[in-house]
Design a protein around this motif. Sequence first.
Motif, PDB file in Angstrom:
ATOM      1  N   ALA A 185      39.733  37.074  40.869  1.00 28.32           N
ATOM      2  CA  ALA A 185      38.490  36.328  41.082  1.00 28.32           C
ATOM      3  C   ALA A 185      38.634  35.570  42.389  1.00 28.32           C
ATOM      4  O   ALA A 185      39.744  35.347  42.886  1.00 28.32           O
ATOM      5  CB  ALA A 185      38.219  35.369  39.925  1.00 28.32           C
ATOM      6  N   ASN A 186      37.494  35.164  42.947  1.00 32.02           N
ATOM      7  CA  ASN A 186      37.516  34.350  44.164  1.00 32.02           C
ATOM      8  C   ASN A 186      36.381  33.341  44.110  1.00 32.02           C
ATOM      9  O   ASN A 186      35.714  33.210  43.076  1.00 32.02           O
ATOM     10  CB  ASN A 186      37.438  35.235  45.412  1.00 32.02           C
ATOM     11  N   GLN A 187      36.131  32.617  45.196  1.00 24.70           N
ATOM     12  CA  GLN A 187      35.148  31.546  45.147  1.00 24.70           C
ATOM     13  C   GLN A 187      33.734  32.049  44.900  1.00 24.70           C
ATOM     14  O   GLN A 187      32.852  31.279  44.499  1.00 24.70           O
ATOM     15  CB  GLN A 187      35.194  30.748  46.440  1.00 24.70           C
ATOM     16  N   ASP A 188      33.498  33.342  45.091  1.00 25.35           N
ATOM     17  CA  ASP A 188      32.169  33.904  44.854  1.00 25.35           C
ATOM     18  C   ASP A 188      31.995  34.463  43.443  1.00 25.35           C
ATOM     19  O   ASP A 188      30.892  34.835  43.060  1.00 25.35           O
ATOM     20  CB  ASP A 188      31.889  35.019  45.866  1.00 25.35           C
ATOM     21  N   GLY A 189      33.073  34.542  42.682  1.00 25.26           N
ATOM     22  CA  GLY A 189      33.010  35.096  41.325  1.00 25.26           C
ATOM     23  C   GLY A 189      34.128  36.096  41.104  1.00 25.26           C
ATOM     24  O   GLY A 189      35.173  36.028  41.755  1.00 25.26           O
ATOM     25  N   PRO A 190      33.948  37.043  40.178  1.00 26.12           N
ATOM     26  CA  PRO A 190      34.973  38.072  39.968  1.00 26.12           C
ATOM     27  C   PRO A 190      35.196  38.860  41.258  1.00 26.12           C
ATOM     28  O   PRO A 190      34.256  39.138  42.005  1.00 26.12           O
ATOM     29  CB  PRO A 190      34.376  38.961  38.874  1.00 26.12           C
ATOM     30  N   SER A 191      36.430  39.196  41.531  1.00 23.81           N
ATOM     31  CA  SER A 191      36.743  39.994  42.709  1.00 23.81           C
ATOM     32  C   SER A 191      36.523  41.455  42.353  1.00 23.81           C
ATOM     33  O   SER A 191      37.303  42.051  41.615  1.00 23.81           O
ATOM     34  CB  SER A 191      38.191  39.758  43.150  1.00 23.81           C
ATOM     35  N   ILE A 192      35.448  42.039  42.868  1.00 23.08           N
ATOM     36  CA  ILE A 192      35.027  43.371  42.447  1.00 23.08           C
ATOM     37  C   ILE A 192      36.118  44.406  42.680  1.00 23.08           C
ATOM     38  O   ILE A 192      36.355  45.288  41.849  1.00 23.08           O
ATOM     39  CB  ILE A 192      33.736  43.790  43.194  1.00 23.08           C
ATOM     40  N   ILE A 193      36.820  44.293  43.802  1.00 18.15           N
ATOM     41  CA  ILE A 193      37.885  45.258  44.076  1.00 18.15           C
ATOM     42  C   ILE A 193      39.256  44.682  43.724  1.00 18.15           C
ATOM     43  O   ILE A 193      40.292  45.211  44.123  1.00 18.15           O
ATOM     44  CB  ILE A 193      37.865  45.705  45.546  1.00 18.15           C
ATOM     45  N   ASN A 194      39.253  43.591  42.934  1.00 17.98           N
ATOM     46  CA  ASN A 194      40.485  42.993  42.424  1.00 17.98           C
ATOM     47  C   ASN A 194      41.490  42.687  43.529  1.00 17.98           C
ATOM     48  O   ASN A 194      42.682  42.916  43.374  1.00 17.98           O
ATOM     49  CB  ASN A 194      41.133  43.918  41.374  1.00 17.98           C
TER      50      ASN A 194
END
Length: 509
Positions: free
Chosen positions: A353-362
């Motif tokens: 995850a990152n500050q924008d939400g789940p990390s789509i590409i992990n």
Amino acid sequence: MATDTFLIGILCIAGISLTPVSAQFPALCVQNATLPNATCCPTPPGFTEPCGGPGRGRCIPLQNTDDLRNVPEANLLDDRFDWPTSFFQYACNCVGNFSGYMCHECWYGNTGPECNQPIRTVRREIGSLSTEERQRFVSLLQQSMEVPSDYMVLNTSQSMDPAVDPQFLNVSVFQYLSYLHYYVSRKTNFGNDSLCDDPTLMWPDFAHGGPAFPLWHRLFSLKWERALRAIAGDETFSLPYWDWIDDGGRCDVCTNDWFGATDLTDPLGRLSPESPFSSWRIMCNPPANGCHICDPYVDNGPIIRQPGANPLYRNLPTREAVDYTLSLIFYDLDPYSVRSPNTAFRNVLEGFANQDGPSIINSSVHNLVHSFMNGTMSELATAAMDPVFLVHHTFVDKLFETWLRRNQATARRLPLVGAQPGHNRNSFLVPFFPLESAFEFFQSCVNLGYDYDDIRTGEADDNTGKLTEDADWRSRRQHCLTVKRQRKAEMDNRRHILGLLHFDGKGSP
């Protein structure tokens, strides 16, 4: 610190000293593995009783309290669940600061014949090392490929269940330690490729995707550090770390002076022949699909590394990403997995995850560095076979240590239950042996015998010299506290509506 008692019903056995050892099983014990009442309680040199006897250690039955109710029945054949009882039922329980599989070593941060002399070393940024220090570190890593380990590893290619008629193999210190990362994260070996690819079954990972992530890798780094100290004959040796923040698409340690430059004429991304690591061979390369078995004696080729070549992962993590990670006050949050929200420090640090939400590409923070390397280090099973792994994870540990100090966090932040097996507070860290629990490493690294050269918990006040919180971090912390209060208020309101909120302790609302 190791103790001579059970803590919450969990056996606390820990180990490390100036011998090149780590985990899985000692060569002295493998002949007993899987036998009825299998025992690993050797008598240390110079003693007459197993585990050293009174004042040092005793042989006791092992217990494991991981909750396996949510584990699919088919996965229960996995030898890593209820670690290590598929192999041994008895092991040494060491007292005081004694440790090791026969209580012949000292707990982290202690040394001397009686393990009562404190020791502390300092890990430094790799760029600050002198030429002599750099050459020594590279030489020690090279020697780890040749020095035999006094532990043996399982050949998981020989049986559907490695705990049935296990075959143990002699390996070097490097092979042994890097094998652990494969073993802890592999799929359950069902002996059937279709089952191994069945999405309804569990892919248990005891080191990633849960609360134990920084704790497992902290212990792994300690094991490496102690192994290299043993080779050097110097208990003051410390691993360096690589601060990759804001390095963009540049890999400062990917040079022939350090861990090897990529041979630009090689389309596969092999290392330059001038690098001392170009001759290193990897093992346990994962198949495209199906079950992932490993014979450590099978050569899977050289280290591959093409930093920044994948268009999805051109750059290393930024200062903004790291500052956001360190601003979070919740260590981890339900469901304590890769699906934990982006307000959970562990999940953001790990990179799901990152500050924008789940990390789509992990791939954020920790994960992004692995992906950026685009090769051996980008595969979970082989990652630890690239020496860059070590200095990457000592920096991840530094970030974890920074967060611990900022939040004055204790092991109570770890969930007692609710995480996947291997990731709860009292879980044993698989596959380390002697047994060491997650909570033991959720404390300042100073208590474990080492420190970092410049932990930044805030900015120095010019008048007092004391560390104070910088404005940006203070703002983010206040936001997190506000969110926490809102959640608590919402929960209290729900309880009140349900008639479950009692003010007098007697059932009267």
